[in-house]
Design a protein around this motif. Structure first.
Motif, PDB file in Angstrom:
ATOM      1  N   ALA A 301       0.818  -1.212   0.000  1.00 25.70           N
ATOM      2  CA  ALA A 301       0.000   0.000   0.000  1.00 25.70           C
ATOM      3  C   ALA A 301       0.852   1.263   0.000  1.00 25.70           C
ATOM      4  CB  ALA A 301      -0.937   0.001   1.214  1.00 25.70           C
ATOM      5  N   PHE A 302       1.890   1.300   0.816  1.00 27.99           N
ATOM      6  CA  PHE A 302       2.706   2.506   0.919  1.00 27.99           C
ATOM      7  C   PHE A 302       3.750   2.601  -0.199  1.00 27.99           C
ATOM      8  CE2 PHE A 302       0.589   2.967   4.828  1.00 27.99           C
ATOM      9  CZ  PHE A 302       0.753   4.280   5.244  1.00 27.99           C
ATOM     10  N   ASN A 303       4.064   1.491  -0.834  1.00 30.09           N
ATOM     11  CA  ASN A 303       5.019   1.518  -1.943  1.00 30.09           C
ATOM     12  C   ASN A 303       4.347   1.679  -3.303  1.00 30.09           C
ATOM     13  OD1 ASN A 303       7.921   1.059  -1.042  1.00 30.09           O
ATOM     14  ND2 ASN A 303       6.852  -0.526   0.125  1.00 30.09           N
ATOM     15  N   ARG A 304       3.024   1.552  -3.337  1.00 29.08           N
ATOM     16  CA  ARG A 304       2.298   1.498  -4.613  1.00 29.08           C
ATOM     17  C   ARG A 304       2.585   2.697  -5.515  1.00 29.08           C
ATOM     18  NH1 ARG A 304      -2.634  -0.968  -6.350  1.00 29.08           N
ATOM     19  NH2 ARG A 304      -2.162  -2.540  -4.744  1.00 29.08           N
ATOM     20  N   PHE A 305       2.585   3.886  -4.960  1.00 30.68           N
ATOM     21  CA  PHE A 305       2.748   5.092  -5.786  1.00 30.68           C
ATOM     22  C   PHE A 305       3.954   5.929  -5.367  1.00 30.68           C
ATOM     23  CE2 PHE A 305      -1.927   4.289  -5.801  1.00 30.68           C
ATOM     24  CZ  PHE A 305      -2.010   3.857  -7.117  1.00 30.68           C
TER      25      PHE A 305
END
Length: 388
Positions: A301-305
Motif C-alpha cells: 500500500a505505501f510503496n504502490r505510488f
C-alpha cells in the motif's frame, strides 16, 4: 480539519523500490465520533462502520513506533478528538517522546480547565475550526449550536498562552462572507488563519453541487484575502488555499505518496493520506497486525505510488513530475476510476476537459434550483442509511 500549513517540502526519489523518507508527520485520527455534522467533512462516507477504535495502549504503541521511525509532528484529529477521554494521556506521552503536538478541533467538548490540562500535559498547538462568521450560518453548517462556545474557546486558548490558530473551510455557502470571516478572526486577535477552500472528497463530494463556488465568487474571495493579507501583515497571518477544480496544475499532494505523511484511522488502518481508504483496489495494513516500520517500508500500500515508475503518460515523461508527483491519487481515482492516472486537475490530463465541463455544469445551475437540493450532513445516521 486541516493541516496543509504544516506540511514540509521534500524531494522524492525516482524508484518505487526505494523508501523516500521517514513519516515526519503523523496524523492520529483518534475517532470519527463528532458533535458536528459538517457537510464538507473529509471523513469517509462509511464512518458508521468504525465502531472498533484503538485503545489507549495501542495508540501509545503507535506513538512510540512512529517516533522511533522519525516522526516529528503529531496531529490529534478525528472526528472530534476531544471525545476521547484518554487524550491528555496521549498528549503527555507524545511530549515525553519529543513530538511537536497539534490538536485539530472544533472546540466543542473543551472548556477552560481542559485547555489548561492540555497545556500542563505539554500540548504545543491548538487549531479551532469555525464554519462561518455569522452565528446562524455557523450553527446550521455544523449542525449544532456551537458558535458562541467556539468564540469562548478561541479566547481561552489565547489566554492559556497558545497562539490562536483558526481554520475556516470555504465553499459556496460561506464564501460571500469571507471579508466578515477575516474581520472576525482579526477581532479575536488570531495569530494564524487558514481559509481552506473545500477539497472535494468524502462528504463534500456528494454535496459538490451545493458547495462548489463559482469562478467569480473565487476571484472575489481571493482578492479580498490578498487585501487582508497586506492589511493584517505583522498581526495575523492568513493562508488562503484555492480549490483544485479551478487550477491547471495539481498540488503536490502530501509531497508525494508515502513520502512524509502517515495517517492512522480510528480502527488502526494505516494510510498514506486521510482519503486513501477510498481506493478500493488497495488493501491497507493495520497497526494491530504490523509494526509502523513494516507498514512504512514493506507494505504494498505505501510503496504502490512511491517514486515515478508507476506513472502513466503524460506524467511519466513530464518535466514537472518531481514537483507535483502526478497530483492526488485519490482524486485521480474519484474522477477517472484509475488511481494511476494523471490527476485531472492537470491540463495535460486527457480527463481535464471533463472536469472543466463538470465545473461549468455546476456554475450553470440556477440558485433557486440549487437551494432545492438538500445538503447531506455528515452524521452516523446518514452514513448508515446511504453508505453501508
Amino acid at each position: 480539519m486541516s493541516f496543509l500549513s504544516y506540511l514540509m517540502p521534500r524531494t522524492m526519489v525516482g524508484s518505487t523500490t526505494e523508501i523516500s523518507g521517514k513519516p515526519l508527520w503523523l496524523l492520529a485520527e483518534l475517532t470519527y465520533r463528532c458533535p458536528l455534522q459538517c457537510p464538507y467533512c473529509s471523513n469517509p462516507l462509511d464512518i458508521a462502520k468504525y465502531n472498533n477504535e484503538l485503545g489507549t495502549d495501542d495508540w501509545l504503541r503507535v506513538l512510540h513506533e512512529a517516533r522511533a521511525l522519525g516522526a516529528m509532528q503529531l496531529g490529534f484529529s478525528g472526528g472530534e478528538p476531544l471525545v476521547r477521554t484518554d487524550l491528555e494521556i496521549l498528549i503527555k506521552e507524545a511530549r515525553n517522546l519529543g513530538y511537536y503536538t497539534n490538536l485539530i478541533t472544533s472546540g466543542v467538548g473543551m472548556d477552560e480547565s481542559r485547555v489548561r490540562a492540555f497545556r500542563d500535559a505539554g500540548l504545543d498547538h491548538i487549531q479551532i475550526s469555525f464554519q462561518a462568521s455569522e452565528e446562524d450560518l455557523n450553527n446550521y453548517l455544523g449542525g449544532t449550536d456551537s458558535f458562541q462556545h467556539k468564540l469562548n474557546m478561541a479566547k481561552a486558548v489565547k489566554e492559556a498562552g497558545y497562539p490562536m490558530v483558526l481554520n475556516v473551510v470555504i465553499h459556496r455557502e460561506n464564501i460571500d462572507h469571507i471579508e466578515d470571516i477575516i474581520r472576525m478572526t482579526a477581532e479575536l486577535k488570531a495569530d494564524y488563519v487558514e481559509l481552506a477552500s473545500t477539497q472535494y472528497y468524502g462528504w463534500s463530494k456528494i454535496n459538490l453541487d451545493r458547495l462548489l463556488p463559482s469562478r467569480s465568487q473565487l476571484l472575489k474571495a481571493e482578492k479580498v484575502a490578498k487585501e487582508y493579507q497586506e492589511k493584517l501583515k505583522g498581526t495575523t497571518k492568513i493562508l488562503y488555499v484555492v480549490p483544485d477544480y479551478f487550477e491547471s496544475r495539481p498540488k503536490a499532494c502530501m509531497n508525494g505518496w508515502g513520502s512524509i505523511f502517515l495517517t492512522i484511522a480510528p480502527d488502526g488502518t494505516a494510510l498514506p493520506c486521510h482519503e486513501a481508504s477510498t481506493l478500493p483496489e488497495i488493501v491497507f495494513p493495520n497497526v494491530k497486525d504490523f509494526s509502523i516500520r513494516d507498514i512504512w517500508e514493506k507494505s504494498d500500500a505505501f510503496n504502490r505510488f512511491r517514486g515515478f515508475d508507476w506513472m502513466q503518460e503524460p506524467c511519466k515523461s513530464c518535466p514537472e513530475k518531481s514537483k507535483d508527483f502526478g497530483g492526488c491519487r485519490c482524486q485521480a481515482y474519484m474522477l477517472t476510476q484509475d488511481a494511476s492516472a494523471t490527476d485531472p486537475v492537470c491540463d495535460k490530463s486527457p480527463h481535464h476537459s471533463e472536469l472543466k465541463q463538470e465545473v461549468s455544469r455546476i456554475e450553470s445551475i440556477q440558485p433557486e434550483v440549487l437551494k432545492e437540493k438538500p445538503l447531506i450532513f455528515r452524521n452516523f445516521g446518514n452514513s448508515k442509511k446511504h453508505y453501508l
